[in-house]
Design a protein around this motif. Structure first.
Motif, PDB file in Angstrom:
ATOM      1  N   VAL A 110       0.817  -1.217   0.000  1.00 37.75           N
ATOM      2  CA  VAL A 110       0.000   0.000   0.000  1.00 37.75           C
ATOM      3  C   VAL A 110       0.848   1.263   0.000  1.00 37.75           C
ATOM      4  O   VAL A 110       0.654   2.134  -0.855  1.00 37.75           O
ATOM      5  N   GLY A 124      -1.328  -0.935  -4.560  1.00 40.32           N
ATOM      6  CA  GLY A 124      -2.386  -1.430  -3.683  1.00 40.32           C
ATOM      7  C   GLY A 124      -2.196  -2.905  -3.396  1.00 40.32           C
ATOM      8  O   GLY A 124      -1.265  -3.540  -3.898  1.00 40.32           O
ATOM      9  N   SER A 125      -3.089  -3.449  -2.580  1.00 38.60           N
ATOM     10  CA  SER A 125      -2.896  -4.799  -2.027  1.00 38.60           C
ATOM     11  C   SER A 125      -3.210  -5.929  -3.012  1.00 38.60           C
ATOM     12  O   SER A 125      -2.901  -7.091  -2.734  1.00 38.60           O
ATOM     13  N   PHE A 126      -3.863  -5.619  -4.127  1.00 40.81           N
ATOM     14  CA  PHE A 126      -4.311  -6.656  -5.078  1.00 40.81           C
ATOM     15  C   PHE A 126      -5.005  -7.789  -4.296  1.00 40.81           C
ATOM     16  O   PHE A 126      -5.785  -7.500  -3.398  1.00 40.81           O
ATOM     17  N   GLY A 127      -4.699  -9.034  -4.595  1.00 40.62           N
ATOM     18  CA  GLY A 127      -5.366 -10.145  -3.907  1.00 40.62           C
ATOM     19  C   GLY A 127      -4.592 -10.692  -2.723  1.00 40.62           C
ATOM     20  O   GLY A 127      -4.937 -11.749  -2.180  1.00 40.62           O
ATOM     21  N   ALA A 129      -4.201 -10.050   0.505  1.00 42.78           N
ATOM     22  CA  ALA A 129      -4.792 -10.255   1.836  1.00 42.78           C
ATOM     23  C   ALA A 129      -5.562 -11.570   1.892  1.00 42.78           C
ATOM     24  O   ALA A 129      -5.895 -12.062   2.972  1.00 42.78           O
ATOM     25  N   TYR A 130      -5.823 -12.120   0.744  1.00 41.06           N
ATOM     26  CA  TYR A 130      -6.642 -13.325   0.628  1.00 41.06           C
ATOM     27  C   TYR A 130      -5.792 -14.533   0.216  1.00 41.06           C
ATOM     28  O   TYR A 130      -5.774 -15.559   0.885  1.00 41.06           O
ATOM     29  N   PHE A 133      -3.496 -16.335   2.607  1.00 42.79           N
ATOM     30  CA  PHE A 133      -4.159 -17.247   3.563  1.00 42.79           C
ATOM     31  C   PHE A 133      -4.464 -18.598   2.947  1.00 42.79           C
ATOM     32  O   PHE A 133      -4.617 -19.582   3.669  1.00 42.79           O
ATOM     33  N   PHE A 156       2.375  -0.764   6.696  1.00 41.12           N
ATOM     34  CA  PHE A 156       0.972  -1.135   6.475  1.00 41.12           C
ATOM     35  C   PHE A 156       0.964  -2.633   6.167  1.00 41.12           C
ATOM     36  O   PHE A 156       1.715  -3.085   5.302  1.00 41.12           O
ATOM     37  N   VAL A 157       0.155  -3.379   6.893  1.00 40.57           N
ATOM     38  CA  VAL A 157       0.071  -4.821   6.641  1.00 40.57           C
ATOM     39  C   VAL A 157      -1.000  -5.067   5.585  1.00 40.57           C
ATOM     40  O   VAL A 157      -2.193  -5.080   5.880  1.00 40.57           O
ATOM     41  N   SER A 158      -0.566  -5.238   4.324  1.00 40.08           N
ATOM     42  CA  SER A 158      -1.544  -5.661   3.304  1.00 40.08           C
ATOM     43  C   SER A 158      -2.010  -7.071   3.625  1.00 40.08           C
ATOM     44  O   SER A 158      -3.196  -7.381   3.526  1.00 40.08           O
ATOM     45  N   ALA A 159      -1.047  -7.926   3.989  1.00 43.82           N
ATOM     46  CA  ALA A 159      -1.357  -9.314   4.333  1.00 43.82           C
ATOM     47  C   ALA A 159      -0.366  -9.773   5.398  1.00 43.82           C
ATOM     48  O   ALA A 159       0.842  -9.579   5.247  1.00 43.82           O
ATOM     49  N   PRO A 160      -0.863 -10.372   6.483  1.00 41.92           N
ATOM     50  CA  PRO A 160       0.029 -10.811   7.564  1.00 41.92           C
ATOM     51  C   PRO A 160       0.732 -12.121   7.222  1.00 41.92           C
ATOM     52  O   PRO A 160       0.157 -12.989   6.571  1.00 41.92           O
TER      53      PRO A 160
ATOM     54  N   ALA B  92      -8.682  -2.562  -5.348  1.00 42.54           N
ATOM     55  CA  ALA B  92      -7.599  -3.400  -4.825  1.00 42.54           C
ATOM     56  C   ALA B  92      -6.244  -2.855  -5.236  1.00 42.54           C
ATOM     57  O   ALA B  92      -5.232  -3.205  -4.634  1.00 42.54           O
ATOM     58  N   ALA B  93      -6.237  -2.004  -6.274  1.00 42.67           N
ATOM     59  CA  ALA B  93      -4.995  -1.368  -6.708  1.00 42.67           C
ATOM     60  C   ALA B  93      -5.318  -0.354  -7.799  1.00 42.67           C
ATOM     61  O   ALA B  93      -6.320  -0.497  -8.511  1.00 42.67           O
ATOM     62  N   THR B 120      -9.172  -5.421  -1.502  1.00 43.13           N
ATOM     63  CA  THR B 120      -8.404  -6.533  -2.068  1.00 43.13           C
ATOM     64  C   THR B 120      -9.301  -7.236  -3.083  1.00 43.13           C
ATOM     65  O   THR B 120     -10.533  -7.241  -2.928  1.00 43.13           O
ATOM     66  N   CYS B 121      -8.707  -7.775  -4.137  1.00 41.98           N
ATOM     67  CA  CYS B 121      -9.484  -8.232  -5.314  1.00 41.98           C
ATOM     68  C   CYS B 121     -10.733  -9.055  -4.968  1.00 41.98           C
ATOM     69  O   CYS B 121     -11.834  -8.720  -5.401  1.00 41.98           O
ATOM     70  N   ASP B 147      -4.256  -4.829   7.671  1.00 34.00           N
ATOM     71  CA  ASP B 147      -4.638  -3.461   8.046  1.00 34.00           C
ATOM     72  C   ASP B 147      -5.795  -2.951   7.194  1.00 34.00           C
ATOM     73  O   ASP B 147      -6.435  -1.954   7.549  1.00 34.00           O
TER      74      ASP B 147
END
Lengths: 262, 290
Positions: A110, A124-127, A129-130, A133, A156-160, B92-93, B120-121, B147
């Motif tokens: 981000v 941006g985070s795109f996919g 964050a999903y 996982f 910034f945590v887009s995904a952990p 998402a971007a 996100t997408c 976040d």
């Protein structure tokens, strides 16, 4: 991308030249051995080339989805299908990058500075964050290996990188591949362990250029250099395939290599 | 307003099969249907971008859009932001891919003049799918601990009511996304207003979810797209289509699958020129007009 070239004699034969990009393609392809289906995100020419090389080695018994490609992408139900597919466990490996990556494998796509008015804004985070996982083998890939990118803690945590144990999370980080080395992610210790250092780089340099702490064996192996057979495959088969999606990358990497851009 | 029936009369076939209820308009008339403040859903550069209509929107000076990238957005997002048309960006971007950072977007973020709803997408896809089904929300795996979740007060986490485990199973709920307008470009429509999108089925989901769907197309066909199953499977029925404008090369300077490639040198030039506000203004003067 650095344009460094290595030269290594192999099996008593004459020395052969390889490029930094080719080492990365070969290294990542090794990590995909045995994978049934690997997906590659947008703007990822090196992972894309690695996935196509792994597919070539698997004799076609591996599915590769290169997003944004018209040819190497078999989805027919729109942009959502990849994500539904991942949630069902039908994708085994994927690649993520990061403007920042920290020692707990958190990734930031981000921006740098306080959100929302980021001092440096990424797309941006795109996919992420999903998919982080849900895809079992996520390979983090970032050529730039510097304290600017590999930070103690992402802004910034887009995904952990990890989650509490009771969370539904079949996926997560497997490795971090950079222009200097390979880290593997230790899920128990929730931190990276240095696996190998690319030829021409040292442990001391990697400590200096990495903003987070990581584990390391006493004797750090060198990343295997690509064999002549692998280089031939990259230059004569993969170059043509990857040019269909990343013409600029292919032109840069394979320019002047006989048969490479055919 | 030119009706499709009149368009048929102008056409080569001369056969009027069925009077359509989908109006056929000029690109400026199509753009005029997007009100100020609308929630406007648009696709990424690899899908079908109605760039001619976006230029018409900028010419008209549309204001305060809530722009939704499905699931991300490229050049049209940067242009609309640069022209001061966007109040809120939900995506998402915003990416220009290989061409580098999006200059007007990055500048707007730094100035704080853009309300960001970073997403996100799959969240955007799931929100549109909820709207397709007429349900208020959709559950989705992942996203926990991001976040993004902290920043979005409209996303919720519940314990999976169907869980088989003893321990809690947190799962994210996302509200339906029902855009006021979906705007995209496609290769082909028939005289009944059915629109062929082929494999780019995120456009189908957008049309199902939106209150109003505006489509620009390369050309009309006199065939019935629903008559042949091979085409019908990739066709949005006229039921979901509000209005159509014919715009040959309407995705330029981005490409359109099966029709033409992106104009790479133009896109590269855009990124260079739009590096400053003044440069962007010159670009608008030259290529957008108004």
């Amino acid at each position: 991308m650095s344009m460094s070239v290595g030269s290594t004699p192999q099996d008593g034969s004459t020395a052969i030249d390889w490029r930094a990009e080719e080492l990365l393609v070969a290294t990542i392809a090794d990590m995909l051995e045995g994978v049934r289906h690997v997906a590659v995100g947008a703007s990822s020419p090196i992972p894309g080339a690695a996935a196509l090389l792994a597919q070539q080695r698997a004799g076609g018994r591996m599915r590769v989805s290169v997003l944004g490609s018209e040819r190497d992408n078999f989805f027919t139900d729109g942009a959502r299908e990849l994500f539904d597919c991942a949630a069902q466990g039908r994708i085994d490996a994927f690649f993520l990058g990061g403007g920042q990556i920290d020692g707990a494998a958190n990734i930031n796509l981000v921006g740098i500075g306080a959100y929302p008015r980021s001092r440096v804004r990424f797309p941006g985070s795109f996919g992420s964050a999903y998919l982080y996982f849900l895809v079992p083998r996520v390979i983090l890939f970032r050529v730039e290996h510097s304290p600017r990118v590999l930070v103690p803690r992402v802004d910034f945590v887009s995904a952990p990188g990890t989650s509490p144990e009771h969370y539904y999370r079949p996926g997560g980080p497997y490795a971090l591949v950079t222009g200097r080395c390979i880290f593997l992610f230790d899920k128990e210790r929730r931190r990276f362990r240095l696996a190998s250092v690319h030829p021409g780089h040292t442990l001391a340099e990697i400590r200096e250029q990495t903003g987070f702490d990581f584990d390391s064996p006493e004797a750090v192996p060198q990343t295997a250099v690509p064999t002549r057979k692998t280089l031939d495959e990259i230059r004569h088969v993969i170059a043509t395939k990857i040019a269909r999606t990343y013409p600029a990358f292919a032109a840069h990497l394979f320019d002047g290599v006989p048969g490479g851009t055919g | 307003m030119v009706t499709a029936a009149r368009a048929v009369a102008r056409g080569a076939s001369g056969m009027i099969q069925n009077e359509t209820q989908v109006p056929v308009e000029t690109i400026d008339e199509l753009a005029a249907r997007v009100p100020d403040g609308a929630q406007l859903a648009v696709p990424p550069d690899y899908s079908g971008c109605a760039m001619a209509a976006v230029r018409a929107l900028i010419r008209r000076g549309v204001k305060a859009l809530h722009l939704v990238g499905v699931p991300q957005v490229g050049f049209q997002g940067d242009m609309l932001i640069g022209a001061g048309c966007v109040a809120t960006l939900e995506t998402a971007a915003l990416t220009l891919g290989e061409y580098g950072p999006a200059p007007r977007f990055v500048s707007a973020v730094k100035s704080g003049h853009l309300r960001l709803k970073d997403s996100t997408c799959p969240v955007i896809h799931a929100g549109l799918q909820a709207a397709e089904k007429g349900v208020p929300f959709m559950p989705l795996r992942g996203v926990l601990g991001s976040d993004l979740l902290e920043q979005r007060d409209d996303w919720r986490v519940i314990d999976n009511p169907y869980r088989m485990t003893k321990e809690q199973d947190p799962i994210v709920l996302l509200p339906a996304i029902r855009p006021d307008v979906a705007l995209f470009h496609a290769a082909l429509a028939d005289r009944q207003g059915n629109v062929w999108i082929g494999v780019r089925r995120e456009l189908m989901v957008m049309a199902h979810a939106a209150r109003t769907t505006l489509v620009s197309i390369e050309a009309f066909t006199d065939d019935d797209l629903l008559a042949d199953d091979r085409l019908a499977a990739g066709t949005i029925p006229a039921l979901y289509v509000t209005a159509i404008a014919e715009a040959e090369n309407g995705a330029w300077p981005v490409g359109l699958r099966g029709c033409y490639a992106a104009d790479r040198s133009h896109l590269q030039r855009y990124v260079e020129v739009a590096a400053t506000a003044a440069g962007f203004a010159r670009y608008v003067d030259e290529y957008v007009g108004g």
